[in-house]
Design an enzyme around this catalytic site. Structure first.
Site, short mmCIF file in Angstrom:
data_model
loop_
_atom_site.label_atom_id
_atom_site.label_comp_id
_atom_site.label_asym_id
_atom_site.label_seq_id
_atom_site.Cartn_x
_atom_site.Cartn_y
_atom_site.Cartn_z
N ILE A 20 144.90 -12.39 78.10
CA ILE A 20 144.76 -10.92 78.12
C ILE A 20 144.14 -10.48 79.45
O ILE A 20 144.54 -9.48 80.04
CB ILE A 20 143.89 -10.44 76.93
CG1 ILE A 20 144.56 -10.82 75.60
CG2 ILE A 20 143.65 -8.95 77.00
CD1 ILE A 20 143.71 -10.52 74.36
N ALA A 95 134.57 -21.21 71.02
CA ALA A 95 133.83 -21.84 69.91
C ALA A 95 134.37 -23.26 69.76
O ALA A 95 135.58 -23.48 69.90
CB ALA A 95 134.03 -21.06 68.62
N TYR A 157 138.30 -17.62 61.34
CA TYR A 157 137.71 -17.01 62.54
C TYR A 157 136.22 -17.35 62.62
O TYR A 157 135.66 -17.50 63.70
CB TYR A 157 137.94 -15.49 62.53
CG TYR A 157 137.83 -14.85 63.90
CD1 TYR A 157 138.68 -15.21 64.93
CD2 TYR A 157 136.85 -13.90 64.16
CE1 TYR A 157 138.58 -14.64 66.19
CE2 TYR A 157 136.75 -13.31 65.42
CZ TYR A 157 137.61 -13.69 66.42
OH TYR A 157 137.50 -13.12 67.67
N LYS A 164 131.43 -12.11 67.89
CA LYS A 164 131.99 -10.79 68.25
C LYS A 164 131.09 -9.66 67.75
O LYS A 164 131.00 -8.61 68.39
CB LYS A 164 133.41 -10.64 67.69
CG LYS A 164 134.45 -11.55 68.34
CD LYS A 164 134.53 -11.40 69.85
CE LYS A 164 135.75 -12.10 70.44
NZ LYS A 164 135.68 -12.17 71.92
N1 NAD Z 1 144.34 -13.30 71.57
C1 NAD Z 1 143.88 -12.53 70.59
O1 NAD Z 1 144.46 -12.43 69.53
C2 NAD Z 1 142.60 -11.75 70.79
C3 NAD Z 1 142.33 -10.65 69.97
C4 NAD Z 1 141.15 -9.94 70.16
C5 NAD Z 1 140.27 -10.34 71.13
N2 NAD Z 1 140.54 -11.42 71.92
C6 NAD Z 1 139.58 -11.80 72.95
O2 NAD Z 1 140.16 -11.67 74.22
C7 NAD Z 1 139.43 -12.48 75.14
C8 NAD Z 1 140.43 -13.28 75.97
O3 NAD Z 1 141.06 -14.23 75.16
P1 NAD Z 1 142.62 -14.54 75.21
O4 NAD Z 1 143.14 -14.31 73.85
O5 NAD Z 1 143.24 -13.86 76.37
O6 NAD Z 1 142.66 -16.13 75.39
P2 NAD Z 1 142.47 -17.04 76.71
O7 NAD Z 1 142.31 -18.43 76.18
O8 NAD Z 1 143.59 -16.82 77.63
O9 NAD Z 1 141.14 -16.51 77.34
C9 NAD Z 1 139.85 -16.98 76.97
C10 NAD Z 1 139.16 -17.31 78.25
O10 NAD Z 1 137.80 -17.67 78.05
C11 NAD Z 1 137.51 -18.58 79.08
N3 NAD Z 1 136.27 -19.33 78.86
C12 NAD Z 1 135.99 -20.16 77.81
N4 NAD Z 1 134.78 -20.73 78.04
C13 NAD Z 1 134.33 -20.25 79.23
C14 NAD Z 1 133.16 -20.47 80.00
N5 NAD Z 1 132.19 -21.31 79.59
N6 NAD Z 1 133.02 -19.82 81.18
C15 NAD Z 1 133.97 -18.96 81.60
N7 NAD Z 1 135.10 -18.70 80.92
C16 NAD Z 1 135.26 -19.36 79.74
C17 NAD Z 1 138.72 -19.49 79.10
O11 NAD Z 1 138.78 -20.22 80.31
C18 NAD Z 1 139.84 -18.48 78.98
O12 NAD Z 1 140.24 -18.07 80.25
C19 NAD Z 1 138.50 -13.32 74.30
O13 NAD Z 1 137.23 -12.72 74.27
C20 NAD Z 1 139.12 -13.24 72.92
O14 NAD Z 1 138.18 -13.47 71.89
C21 NAD Z 1 141.70 -12.12 71.77
#
Ligand code: NAD
Length: 256
Positions: A20, A95, A157, A164
Site C-alpha cells: 500500500i 507480528a 488477526y 491497531k
Molecule cells: N493489506 C491489507 O489488507 C491492509 C488493510 C488495512 C491496513 N493495512 C496496513 O497497511 C500497512 C502496510 O501493509 P501492506 O498491506 O501494504 O503490506 P506490506 O507487507 O507490503 O507492508 C508492510 C511493511 O511493513 C514493513 N515492516 C515490517 N517490519 C518492519 C520494521 N521492523 N521496520 C520497518 N518496516 C517494517 C515491511 O517491510 C513492509 O514493507 C500495514 O500497517 C498494514 O497493517 C493493510
C-alpha cells in the site's frame, strides 16, 4: 501546477510493488513530491531500490522501525538532503507468525511486545524524529495505515488487532500534541488488500470474499482507492482534519 510540487515526503513500509505504501508513494510522486523511501533490512533493500529507481531523485535509506538509532539516523539524513519534510507515511506493521495462527488467548508476551513495538510504537518514534523537519516547513502531515480489526474481531488477526487499537489511539494523542505546530496526524483504515503482510494472516482470502458480499459497494477496495484517499489526507483539501481514522473499506464498517 501539481498538488505536491516542491513538497518532500518520507514513505516507510514498502516491501514490493503490491505494498500500500508503494501505491501511495507513486501517487505522491506523480503529484510532484520528492520522496525518501526506506527498507527495513538488507533482504528488502534491492526491492525498494528497484522501485525507487522509477521515481525522480529519490532518497533511499535503511530504517528498521524497531531501532531508535536507525530512526534518528533517518531523520538526520533526510534533514541533510531535503532540509525539511512536508509529510510522513507510516506503513510498517509486523507480528510473529505464531501469533497470527494460534488462538488469541495463546498470544505470547514476546509476540505481543514485537507486534506493538513495530506496528504501533514506531508511529510515535518516527513522528518524534521528524517533527523538527516538519516544523522547519511551517507544519506537516503524518499518515498511518490501520484496519477495522482494532475494533472488531476478525479470525486470526489476533494481536494485530490490539496493535491497531494502540496505533489508532496514538494517532489521536499525537494529533493533540502536534496540532499547535500545524502538524496533522491521521490514519486510513483500509479494507483487505492482497499484500505481503495480508498473506501472513491465515485464511485472509476468505475475508475478502465476505467483504465482496457485504459491503454497500459490493466490492473490495484496491490499492488505488487507498492511494487517492491518502492524497486527500496528505494534501491541502483536508487542512481541517486531524486525529481522524478515515474508513476506506467500500463501506463495510457501516454494516450490521
Ligand atoms: N493489506 C491489507 O489488507 C491492509 C488493510 C488495512 C491496513 N493495512 C496496513 O497497511 C500497512 C502496510 O501493509 P501492506 O498491506 O501494504 O503490506 P506490506 O507487507 O507490503 O507492508 C508492510 C511493511 O511493513 C514493513 N515492516 C515490517 N517490519 C518492519 C520494521 N521492523 N521496520 C520497518 N518496516 C517494517 C515491511 O517491510 C513492509 O514493507 C500495514 O500497517 C498494514 O497493517 C493493510
Amino acid at each position: 501546477m501539481s498538488q505536491f510540487a516542491g513538497k518532500t515526503g518520507l514513505i516507510v513500509g514498502i516491501a514490493n510493488k503490491r505494498s500500500i505504501s508503494w501505491a501511495i508513494a507513486q501517487a505522491a510522486a506523480a503529484a510532484g513530491a520528492r520522496l525518501a523511501l526506506t527498507y527495513p533490512s538488507e533482504r528488502l533493500e534491492e526491492n525498494v531500490r528497484e522501485l525507487a529507481a522509477t521515481l525522480d531523485k529519490p532518497l533511499v535509506l535503511p530504517c528498521d522501525v524497531a531501532s531508535d538509532e536507525q530512526i534518528d539516523a533517518l531523520g538526520a539524513a533526510i534533514d541533510a538532503e531535503f532540509g525539511g519534510l512536508d509529510f510522513v507515511l507510516h506503513g510498517a506493521a509486523f507480528a510473529p507468525k505464531d501469533e497470527l495462527n494460534n488462538p488469541f488467548v495463546q498470544t505470547s508476551r514476546e509476540g505481543f511486545r514485537v507486534a506493538l513495538d513495530v506496528s504501533a510504537y514506531s508511529l510515535i518514534a518516527l513522528t518524534r524524529a521528524t517533527v523538527p523537519l516538519m516544523k522547519a516547513r511551517g507544519g506537516g502531515n503524518v499518515l498511518t495505515l490501520t484496519y477495522l480489526g482494532s475494533q472488531r474481531v476478525f479470525t486470526n488477526y489476533n494481536v494485530m488487532g490490539v496493535a491497531k487499537a494502540a496505533l489508532e489511539a496514538s494517532v489521536r494523542y499525537l494529533a493533540s500534541d502536534l496540532g499547535p505546530d500545524n502538524i496533522r496526524v491521521n490514519a486510513i483504515s483500509a479494507g483487505p488488500i492482497k499484500t505481503l503482510a495480508a498473506m501472513g494472516i491465515k485464511d485472509f482470502s476468505s475475508i475478502r470474499d465476505v467483504y465482496k458480499e457485504k459491503t454497500p459497494l459490493r466490492r473490495n477496495v484496491e490499492l488505488e482507492d487507498v492511494a487517492e484517499a491518502a492524497m486527500f489526507l496528505l494534501g491541502p483539501g483536508s487542512r481541517g482534519i486531524t486525529g481522524e481514522i478515515l474508513m476506506v473499506d467500500a463501506g463495510y464498517h457501516a454494516m450490521g
